[in-house]
Design a protein around this motif. Structure first.
Motif, PDB file in Angstrom:
ATOM      1  N   ARG A 146       0.642  -1.109   0.053  1.00 12.40           N
ATOM      2  CA  ARG A 146      -0.042   0.036   0.078  1.00 12.40           C
ATOM      3  C   ARG A 146       0.891   1.166   0.017  1.00 12.40           C
ATOM      4  O   ARG A 146       0.533   2.039  -0.816  1.00 12.40           O
ATOM      5  N   ASP A 147       1.912   1.498   0.929  1.00 13.96           N
ATOM      6  CA  ASP A 147       2.770   2.422   1.012  1.00 13.96           C
ATOM      7  C   ASP A 147       3.471   2.582  -0.493  1.00 13.96           C
ATOM      8  O   ASP A 147       3.572   3.813  -1.023  1.00 13.96           O
ATOM      9  N   THR A 148       3.685   1.509  -0.906  1.00  9.93           N
ATOM     10  CA  THR A 148       4.541   1.933  -2.386  1.00  9.93           C
ATOM     11  C   THR A 148       3.469   2.354  -3.499  1.00  9.93           C
ATOM     12  O   THR A 148       3.940   3.141  -4.407  1.00  9.93           O
ATOM     13  N   LEU A 149       2.210   1.892  -3.661  1.00  8.01           N
ATOM     14  CA  LEU A 149       1.205   2.450  -4.281  1.00  8.01           C
ATOM     15  C   LEU A 149       1.116   3.731  -4.102  1.00  8.01           C
ATOM     16  O   LEU A 149       1.005   4.546  -5.218  1.00  8.01           O
ATOM     17  N   VAL A 207      -4.468  -3.565  -1.409  1.00  7.84           N
ATOM     18  CA  VAL A 207      -4.295  -2.638  -2.364  1.00  7.84           C
ATOM     19  C   VAL A 207      -2.962  -2.595  -2.315  1.00  7.84           C
ATOM     20  O   VAL A 207      -2.282  -2.474  -1.380  1.00  7.84           O
ATOM     21  N   GLY A 208      -2.486  -2.460  -3.675  1.00  6.78           N
ATOM     22  CA  GLY A 208      -0.852  -2.326  -3.892  1.00  6.78           C
ATOM     23  C   GLY A 208      -0.529  -2.313  -5.343  1.00  6.78           C
ATOM     24  O   GLY A 208      -1.376  -2.324  -6.057  1.00  6.78           O
ATOM     25  N   PRO A 209       0.573  -2.059  -5.811  1.00  7.98           N
ATOM     26  CA  PRO A 209       1.154  -2.300  -7.377  1.00  7.98           C
ATOM     27  C   PRO A 209       0.971  -3.493  -7.789  1.00  7.98           C
ATOM     28  O   PRO A 209       1.123  -4.286  -7.241  1.00  7.98           O
ATOM     29  N   ARG A 210       0.765  -3.570  -9.089  1.00 10.29           N
ATOM     30  CA  ARG A 210       0.960  -4.812  -9.936  1.00 10.29           C
ATOM     31  C   ARG A 210       2.317  -5.252  -9.655  1.00 10.29           C
ATOM     32  O   ARG A 210       3.352  -4.734  -9.555  1.00 10.29           O
ATOM     33  N   THR A 211       2.270  -6.661  -8.978  1.00  9.44           N
ATOM     34  CA  THR A 211       3.511  -7.182  -8.376  1.00  9.44           C
ATOM     35  C   THR A 211       3.948  -8.521  -9.224  1.00  9.44           C
ATOM     36  O   THR A 211       2.899  -9.250  -9.614  1.00  9.44           O
ATOM     37  N   PHE A 212       5.170  -8.382  -9.572  1.00 12.24           N
ATOM     38  CA  PHE A 212       6.064  -9.660 -10.372  1.00 12.24           C
ATOM     39  C   PHE A 212       6.874 -10.268  -9.419  1.00 12.24           C
ATOM     40  O   PHE A 212       7.763  -9.631  -8.878  1.00 12.24           O
ATOM     41  N   VAL A 213       6.905 -11.674  -9.211  1.00 15.75           N
ATOM     42  CA  VAL A 213       7.535 -12.002  -8.069  1.00 15.75           C
ATOM     43  C   VAL A 213       8.566 -12.968  -8.573  1.00 15.75           C
ATOM     44  O   VAL A 213       7.975 -13.985  -9.575  1.00 15.75           O
ATOM     45  N   ALA A 214       9.568 -13.411  -7.800  1.00 19.42           N
ATOM     46  CA  ALA A 214      10.603 -14.373  -8.124  1.00 19.42           C
ATOM     47  C   ALA A 214      10.516 -15.581  -7.293  1.00 19.42           C
ATOM     48  O   ALA A 214      11.052 -16.619  -7.583  1.00 19.42           O
ATOM     49  N   SER A 236      15.301   1.184 -10.027  1.00 20.91           N
ATOM     50  CA  SER A 236      15.246   0.104  -8.917  1.00 20.91           C
ATOM     51  C   SER A 236      15.714   0.568  -7.757  1.00 20.91           C
ATOM     52  O   SER A 236      16.791   1.374  -7.540  1.00 20.91           O
ATOM     53  N   THR A 237      15.196   0.131  -6.496  1.00 19.40           N
ATOM     54  CA  THR A 237      15.427   0.940  -5.225  1.00 19.40           C
ATOM     55  C   THR A 237      15.889  -0.248  -4.044  1.00 19.40           C
ATOM     56  O   THR A 237      16.680   0.093  -3.315  1.00 19.40           O
ATOM     57  N   ASP A 238      15.463  -1.574  -4.183  1.00 16.00           N
ATOM     58  CA  ASP A 238      16.075  -2.457  -3.260  1.00 16.00           C
ATOM     59  C   ASP A 238      15.086  -2.031  -2.178  1.00 16.00           C
ATOM     60  O   ASP A 238      15.515  -2.564  -0.830  1.00 16.00           O
ATOM     61  N   ALA A 239      13.962  -1.574  -2.298  1.00 12.61           N
ATOM     62  CA  ALA A 239      13.214  -1.357  -0.967  1.00 12.61           C
ATOM     63  C   ALA A 239      12.909  -2.544  -0.115  1.00 12.61           C
ATOM     64  O   ALA A 239      12.496  -3.666  -0.765  1.00 12.61           O
ATOM     65  N   GLY A 240      13.072  -2.423   1.118  1.00  7.84           N
ATOM     66  CA  GLY A 240      13.112  -3.402   1.933  1.00  7.84           C
ATOM     67  C   GLY A 240      14.445  -3.301   2.884  1.00  7.84           C
ATOM     68  O   GLY A 240      14.239  -3.547   3.903  1.00  7.84           O
ATOM     69  N   VAL A 241      15.621  -2.895   2.090  1.00  6.85           N
ATOM     70  CA  VAL A 241      16.785  -2.513   2.595  1.00  6.85           C
ATOM     71  C   VAL A 241      16.609  -1.015   3.060  1.00  6.85           C
ATOM     72  O   VAL A 241      16.907  -0.790   4.273  1.00  6.85           O
ATOM     73  N   GLY A 242      16.025  -0.374   2.387  1.00  7.86           N
ATOM     74  CA  GLY A 242      15.523   1.064   2.634  1.00  7.86           C
ATOM     75  C   GLY A 242      13.910   0.967   3.036  1.00  7.86           C
ATOM     76  O   GLY A 242      13.281   0.048   2.726  1.00  7.86           O
ATOM     77  N   PRO A 243      13.385   2.135   3.159  1.00 13.16           N
ATOM     78  CA  PRO A 243      11.968   2.179   3.410  1.00 13.16           C
ATOM     79  C   PRO A 243      11.159   1.956   2.152  1.00 13.16           C
ATOM     80  O   PRO A 243      11.210   2.583   1.119  1.00 13.16           O
ATOM     81  N   HIS A 244      10.041   1.333   2.649  1.00 12.36           N
ATOM     82  CA  HIS A 244       8.825   1.053   1.395  1.00 12.36           C
ATOM     83  C   HIS A 244       8.083   2.631   1.474  1.00 12.36           C
ATOM     84  O   HIS A 244       7.886   2.995   2.544  1.00 12.36           O
ATOM     85  N   GLY A 245       7.984   2.858   0.279  1.00 13.16           N
ATOM     86  CA  GLY A 245       7.113   3.870   0.263  1.00 13.16           C
ATOM     87  C   GLY A 245       7.808   5.216  -0.140  1.00 13.16           C
ATOM     88  O   GLY A 245       7.561   6.409  -0.705  1.00 13.16           O
ATOM     89  N   ASP A 246       9.350   5.132   0.115  1.00 16.19           N
ATOM     90  CA  ASP A 246      10.189   6.186  -0.590  1.00 16.19           C
ATOM     91  C   ASP A 246      10.871   5.898  -1.687  1.00 16.19           C
ATOM     92  O   ASP A 246      11.901   6.540  -2.035  1.00 16.19           O
ATOM     93  N   ASN A 247      10.112   5.003  -2.518  1.00 14.02           N
ATOM     94  CA  ASN A 247      10.574   4.530  -3.697  1.00 14.02           C
ATOM     95  C   ASN A 247      11.203   5.806  -4.631  1.00 14.02           C
ATOM     96  O   ASN A 247      12.062   5.799  -5.449  1.00 14.02           O
ATOM     97  N   ALA A 248      10.625   6.860  -4.723  1.00 15.01           N
ATOM     98  CA  ALA A 248      10.667   7.883  -5.758  1.00 15.01           C
ATOM     99  C   ALA A 248      11.977   8.557  -5.348  1.00 15.01           C
ATOM    100  O   ALA A 248      12.359   9.501  -6.202  1.00 15.01           O
TER     101      ALA A 248
END
Length: 441
Positions: free
Chosen positions: A124-127, A158-165, A351-363
């Motif tokens: 949600r924070d990311t979207l 509620v979240g972004p369209r997500t593709f996963v590994a 690309s951000t590696d969000a999770g290492v840094g805060p989610h929602g600060d991607n921009a």
């Protein structure tokens, strides 16, 4: 009798035929960047039909300008005082992870359900930050990331369209093997299906992620900064193992992205067929040649380096000795490697590696691509839209506001081409024609 039969058949046919009521949206965009990299236009109407872009017209149109049926619906969105762009794309996130002093302990304490709930909050924070699409490049839990992706796609979350590994493909004891520092009885519980040694195990590990419905394959071609190991930052898989991973993934229709810091590992992964290199910290001239030759992408994750700087500057931070030593080495190259690649013409995707840094600060990554990558604001936006879509193999669906693509739209106050930091404060977020963040009254 014949007339009765015909009438009955017609009635039955009519019962199975339902007229679809279309859902229309019109975005009145004061300033529009429909295709990043191309010209900005003023006073435009972006037309959506059933969540996809139908077309763009000059001026501010209304229902009278559309070929609507009486059963159709229409909503007009007033963004006349805003700068409108396609939704942003982050090519490297970990939605179910948040690096912290207790991150390792949480792997033991939290259930998959707990982890999925945490991931829902991050999604949600990311979207809400304007990122309508992300690629998750590795999770340690078995089911949480798949459940989160499917819940978002079903509209439950509620979240972004997500593709996963799924689980990252990693060697025993390497980066992506999450059992470092745990005693053996705990390690046996935490070891994932992505850990493999030798060609046969590597093939099986890839197939296992695809069996679990992974959208792409992530492997750790080199050691990593945050794994509590003193193995440095260079290559970990042997060449035959790398080839087995790549060949298996591509035989089953999956793109491959490789975590890689050291040049030897970067180059080995690119030679084996990696579509993307995550990080790429110590790339060299041979790396650049291979990137361009293979039309591969660099996914630089500058936001993660910013987090690393903050932790290094704090002598009391929770970095272990191994992590601190590797972080210091990586930070020496962090300010220059993206600019070097960009100037050489390497494809770069935000690309951000969000999770290492805060989610929602991607921009924040847009600003860092300009600051350290030598990009113009337009190039940075392109890296987070069109290039991002191409990087994940979805250019026909995402990355620009063109007919047939998904109606993913972000709006900001001000002009990010003059000040890229404006993208860190989005006013409006739409994904597939649904508004998730509204303009404040």
């Amino acid at each position: 009798m014949k007339s009765f039969k015909i009438t009955t058949l017609l009635c039955l046919f009519a019962g199975f035929t339902q007229v679809h009521a279309a859902e229309w949206d019109i975005i009145h965009a004061g300033t529009l960047l429909a295709v990043p990299g191309e010209s900005v236009t003023a006073q435009q109407s972006v037309i959506l039909k059933d969540g996809k872009v139908y077309g763009i017209k000059n001026g501010y149109i209304d229902a009278s300008d559309l070929s609507m049926d009486s059963s159709d619906s229409l909503e007009i969105h007033n963004l006349k005082n805003h700068f409108v762009t396609p939704g942003f794309i982050d090519g490297h996130v970990h939605l179910t992870f948040a690096f912290s002093p207790t991150a390792m302990l949480s792997m033991v304490q939290m259930s998959d359900a707990d982890t999925a709930m945490l991931g829902a909050k991050h999604a949600r924070d990311t979207l809400m930050a304007g990122f309508t699409t992300v690629r998750d490049v590795g999770a340690w839990t078995d089911d949480a990331i798949f459940a989160l992706r499917d819940g978002i796609n079903a509209g439950y979350v509620v979240g972004p369209r997500t593709f996963v590994a799924g689980n990252p493909i990693a060697i025993n004891g390497g980066h992506g093997d999450f059992t470092h520092s745990f005693k053996e009885s705990v390690a046996n519980v935490l070891r994932t299906s992505g850990v493999c040694d030798g060609v046969t195990e590597c093939r099986k590990a890839v197939r296992d992620q695809i069996r679990r419905k992974a959208d792409h394959i992530k492997l750790t071609a080199t050691a990593g900064v945050l794994s509590d190991s003193n193995a440095g930052l260079e290559q970990q898989f042997f060449e035959d193992e790398l080839s087995a991973i790549m060949d298996t993934a591509k035989l089953m229709g999956r793109r491959v992205t490789a975590h890689a810091h050291g040049a030897q590992g970067i180059n080995a992964a690119l030679k084996a067929g990696a579509n993307t290199i995550e990080h790429g910290t110590f790339l060299d001239d041979e790396s650049i040649r291979l990137f361009i030759e293979n039309n591969a992408y660099l996914s630089p994750t500058l936001s993660a380096f910013e987090t690393g700087r903050q932790l290094l500057n704090n002598p009391n931070s929770y970095l272990t000795g191994n992590q601190r030593e590797k972080a210091e080495v990586a930070m020496n190259a962090a300010n220059t490697f993206v600019k070097r690649a960009h100037e050489a013409g390497v494809n770069i995707a935000l690309s951000t590696d969000a999770g290492v840094g805060p989610h929602g600060d991607n921009a924040k990554e847009f600003e860092l691509l300009v600051k350290y990558g030598g990009m113009t604001p337009m190039e940075a936006i392109t890296a987070g839209t069109l290039k991002g879509a191409d990087n994940i193999g979805k250019l026909d669906e995402l990355g620009s506001l063109e007919a047939g693509k998904w109606g993913d739209i972000v709006a900001v106050k001000g002009n990010p081409l003059d000040d890229i930091t404006i993208l860190q404060n989005v006013s409006f977020v739409m994904k597939e024609g649904l508004v998730y963040k509204h303009i404040a009254d």
